[in-house]
Scaffold this motif. Structure first.
Motif, PDB file in Angstrom:
ATOM      1  N   GLY A  25     -39.570 -33.044  30.446  1.00  0.00           N
ATOM      2  CA  GLY A  25     -40.963 -33.447  30.282  1.00  0.00           C
ATOM      3  C   GLY A  25     -41.526 -34.062  31.544  1.00  0.00           C
ATOM      4  N   ARG A  26     -40.742 -34.891  32.197  1.00  0.00           N
ATOM      5  CA  ARG A  26     -41.186 -35.501  33.451  1.00  0.00           C
ATOM      6  C   ARG A  26     -41.339 -34.448  34.549  1.00  0.00           C
ATOM      7  NH1 ARG A  26     -42.836 -40.777  33.888  1.00  0.00           N
ATOM      8  NH2 ARG A  26     -42.006 -40.696  35.988  1.00  0.00           N
ATOM      9  N   LEU A  27     -40.459 -33.467  34.560  1.00  0.00           N
ATOM     10  CA  LEU A  27     -40.538 -32.406  35.539  1.00  0.00           C
ATOM     11  C   LEU A  27     -41.817 -31.597  35.358  1.00  0.00           C
ATOM     12  CD1 LEU A  27     -39.043 -30.869  37.813  1.00  0.00           C
ATOM     13  CD2 LEU A  27     -38.076 -29.425  36.020  1.00  0.00           C
ATOM     14  N   VAL A  28     -42.158 -31.310  34.110  1.00  0.00           N
ATOM     15  CA  VAL A  28     -43.385 -30.569  33.837  1.00  0.00           C
ATOM     16  C   VAL A  28     -44.598 -31.396  34.231  1.00  0.00           C
ATOM     17  CG1 VAL A  28     -44.811 -29.625  31.981  1.00  0.00           C
ATOM     18  CG2 VAL A  28     -42.389 -29.117  32.068  1.00  0.00           C
ATOM     19  N   GLN A  29     -44.575 -32.693  33.917  1.00  0.00           N
ATOM     20  CA  GLN A  29     -45.693 -33.555  34.270  1.00  0.00           C
ATOM     21  C   GLN A  29     -45.871 -33.661  35.776  1.00  0.00           C
ATOM     22  OE1 GLN A  29     -45.018 -37.317  32.399  1.00  0.00           O
ATOM     23  NE2 GLN A  29     -45.883 -36.683  30.447  1.00  0.00           N
ATOM     24  N   SER A  30     -44.762 -33.769  36.501  1.00  0.00           N
ATOM     25  CA  SER A  30     -44.857 -33.909  37.958  1.00  0.00           C
ATOM     26  C   SER A  30     -45.326 -32.603  38.606  1.00  0.00           C
ATOM     27  CB  SER A  30     -43.532 -34.350  38.550  1.00  0.00           C
ATOM     28  OG  SER A  30     -42.548 -33.348  38.390  1.00  0.00           O
ATOM     29  N   SER A  31     -44.909 -31.467  38.041  1.00  0.00           N
ATOM     30  CA  SER A  31     -45.363 -30.199  38.607  1.00  0.00           C
ATOM     31  C   SER A  31     -46.820 -29.915  38.259  1.00  0.00           C
ATOM     32  CB  SER A  31     -44.467 -29.042  38.140  1.00  0.00           C
ATOM     33  OG  SER A  31     -44.638 -28.825  36.757  1.00  0.00           O
ATOM     34  N   ALA A  32     -47.284 -30.436  37.146  1.00  0.00           N
ATOM     35  CA  ALA A  32     -48.679 -30.245  36.751  1.00  0.00           C
ATOM     36  C   ALA A  32     -49.608 -31.161  37.551  1.00  0.00           C
ATOM     37  CB  ALA A  32     -48.853 -30.512  35.267  1.00  0.00           C
ATOM     38  N   ALA A  33     -49.085 -32.285  38.051  1.00  0.00           N
ATOM     39  CA  ALA A  33     -49.909 -33.231  38.784  1.00  0.00           C
ATOM     40  C   ALA A  33     -50.190 -32.759  40.204  1.00  0.00           C
ATOM     41  CB  ALA A  33     -49.227 -34.598  38.806  1.00  0.00           C
ATOM     42  N   VAL A  34     -49.318 -31.893  40.732  1.00  0.00           N
ATOM     43  CA  VAL A  34     -49.487 -31.402  42.097  1.00  0.00           C
ATOM     44  C   VAL A  34     -50.489 -30.250  42.061  1.00  0.00           C
ATOM     45  CG1 VAL A  34     -48.348 -30.301  44.051  1.00  0.00           C
ATOM     46  CG2 VAL A  34     -47.162 -32.065  42.721  1.00  0.00           C
ATOM     47  N   PRO A  35     -51.607 -30.365  42.824  1.00  0.00           N
ATOM     48  CA  PRO A  35     -52.610 -29.299  42.792  1.00  0.00           C
ATOM     49  C   PRO A  35     -52.174 -28.061  43.548  1.00  0.00           C
ATOM     50  CG  PRO A  35     -53.393 -31.130  44.147  1.00  0.00           C
ATOM     51  CD  PRO A  35     -52.066 -31.509  43.594  1.00  0.00           C
ATOM     52  N   MET A  75     -43.272 -22.032  34.613  1.00  0.00           N
ATOM     53  CA  MET A  75     -42.381 -23.178  34.476  1.00  0.00           C
ATOM     54  C   MET A  75     -42.726 -23.979  33.223  1.00  0.00           C
ATOM     55  SD  MET A  75     -39.916 -24.857  35.708  1.00  0.00           S
ATOM     56  CE  MET A  75     -39.187 -26.448  35.701  1.00  0.00           C
ATOM     57  N   ASP A  76     -44.030 -24.136  32.958  1.00  0.00           N
ATOM     58  CA  ASP A  76     -44.429 -24.919  31.790  1.00  0.00           C
ATOM     59  C   ASP A  76     -43.977 -24.267  30.495  1.00  0.00           C
ATOM     60  OD1 ASP A  76     -45.616 -26.736  33.446  1.00  0.00           O
ATOM     61  OD2 ASP A  76     -47.627 -25.923  33.205  1.00  0.00           O
ATOM     62  N   VAL A  77     -44.070 -22.959  30.411  1.00  0.00           N
ATOM     63  CA  VAL A  77     -43.682 -22.243  29.197  1.00  0.00           C
ATOM     64  C   VAL A  77     -42.171 -22.331  28.997  1.00  0.00           C
ATOM     65  CG1 VAL A  77     -43.641 -19.994  28.069  1.00  0.00           C
ATOM     66  CG2 VAL A  77     -45.648 -20.701  29.356  1.00  0.00           C
ATOM     67  N   LEU A  78     -41.416 -22.178  30.075  1.00  0.00           N
ATOM     68  CA  LEU A  78     -39.965 -22.261  29.983  1.00  0.00           C
ATOM     69  C   LEU A  78     -39.528 -23.670  29.580  1.00  0.00           C
ATOM     70  CD1 LEU A  78     -37.210 -20.916  30.360  1.00  0.00           C
ATOM     71  CD2 LEU A  78     -37.316 -21.605  32.759  1.00  0.00           C
ATOM     72  N   ALA A  79     -40.126 -24.675  30.188  1.00  0.00           N
ATOM     73  CA  ALA A  79     -39.788 -26.057  29.837  1.00  0.00           C
ATOM     74  C   ALA A  79     -40.174 -26.355  28.392  1.00  0.00           C
ATOM     75  CB  ALA A  79     -40.482 -27.020  30.785  1.00  0.00           C
ATOM     76  N   PHE A  80     -41.322 -25.877  27.955  1.00  0.00           N
ATOM     77  CA  PHE A  80     -41.741 -26.063  26.566  1.00  0.00           C
ATOM     78  C   PHE A  80     -40.738 -25.418  25.619  1.00  0.00           C
ATOM     79  CE2 PHE A  80     -44.025 -24.507  22.806  1.00  0.00           C
ATOM     80  CZ  PHE A  80     -44.510 -25.710  22.308  1.00  0.00           C
ATOM     81  N   PHE A  81     -40.299 -24.200  25.939  1.00  0.00           N
ATOM     82  CA  PHE A  81     -39.314 -23.500  25.120  1.00  0.00           C
ATOM     83  C   PHE A  81     -37.994 -24.271  25.078  1.00  0.00           C
ATOM     84  CE2 PHE A  81     -35.845 -20.373  24.798  1.00  0.00           C
ATOM     85  CZ  PHE A  81     -36.101 -19.907  23.517  1.00  0.00           C
ATOM     86  N   LEU A  82     -37.546 -24.764  26.233  1.00  0.00           N
ATOM     87  CA  LEU A  82     -36.293 -25.524  26.276  1.00  0.00           C
ATOM     88  C   LEU A  82     -36.394 -26.827  25.490  1.00  0.00           C
ATOM     89  CD1 LEU A  82     -35.160 -24.992  29.964  1.00  0.00           C
ATOM     90  CD2 LEU A  82     -34.160 -24.012  27.903  1.00  0.00           C
ATOM     91  N   ILE A  83     -37.535 -27.500  25.579  1.00  0.00           N
ATOM     92  CA  ILE A  83     -37.724 -28.740  24.825  1.00  0.00           C
ATOM     93  C   ILE A  83     -37.685 -28.459  23.332  1.00  0.00           C
ATOM     94  CG2 ILE A  83     -39.440 -30.504  24.259  1.00  0.00           C
ATOM     95  CD1 ILE A  83     -40.158 -30.533  27.262  1.00  0.00           C
ATOM     96  N   LYS A  84     -38.333 -27.396  22.891  1.00  0.00           N
ATOM     97  CA  LYS A  84     -38.312 -27.037  21.466  1.00  0.00           C
ATOM     98  C   LYS A  84     -36.906 -26.635  21.025  1.00  0.00           C
ATOM     99  CE  LYS A  84     -42.447 -27.983  20.589  1.00  0.00           C
ATOM    100  NZ  LYS A  84     -42.729 -29.176  19.803  1.00  0.00           N
TER     101      LYS A  84
END
Length: 98
Positions: free
Chosen positions: A88-98, A1-10
């Protein structure tokens, strides 16, 4: 998910730059700063128009006629920045959940 979101943001950032360059080139053409008889200039202008017009056309249909002022690129950039922020918020929220 992080890689896809990073790609979409770029990709969104790149498209924002395409919109800005397209708007600047349209101003330069409107004020006769660049020669539209030049094949390279017309190729670049046509490519930018084909890339941006499908996204700008629905916004232009919704906006009232403002004379010679076209604010649709600004509105599209604001919408794209909103989507970028949400990703960006979606990536941050998914990264915060262990």
């Amino acid at each position: 998910m992080d890689v896809l979101a990073f790609f979409l943001i770029k990709l969104i950032n790149l498209y924002i730059w395409v919109i800005i360059i397209s708007a600047i080139l349209s101003w330069l053409i409107a004020f006769n700063v660049v020669n539209t008889n030049n094949r390279f200039v017309m190729t670049v202008a046509d490519t930018l128009w084909r890339l941006t017009e499908p996204a700008l056309r629905p916004i232009r249909k919704l906006l009232p006629d403002l004379g010679g002022i076209d604010v649709s690129p600004v509105i599209l950039i604001l919408l794209l920045l909103t989507v970028e922020y949400a990703l960006g918020r979606l990536v941050q929220s998914s990264a915060a959940v262990p």
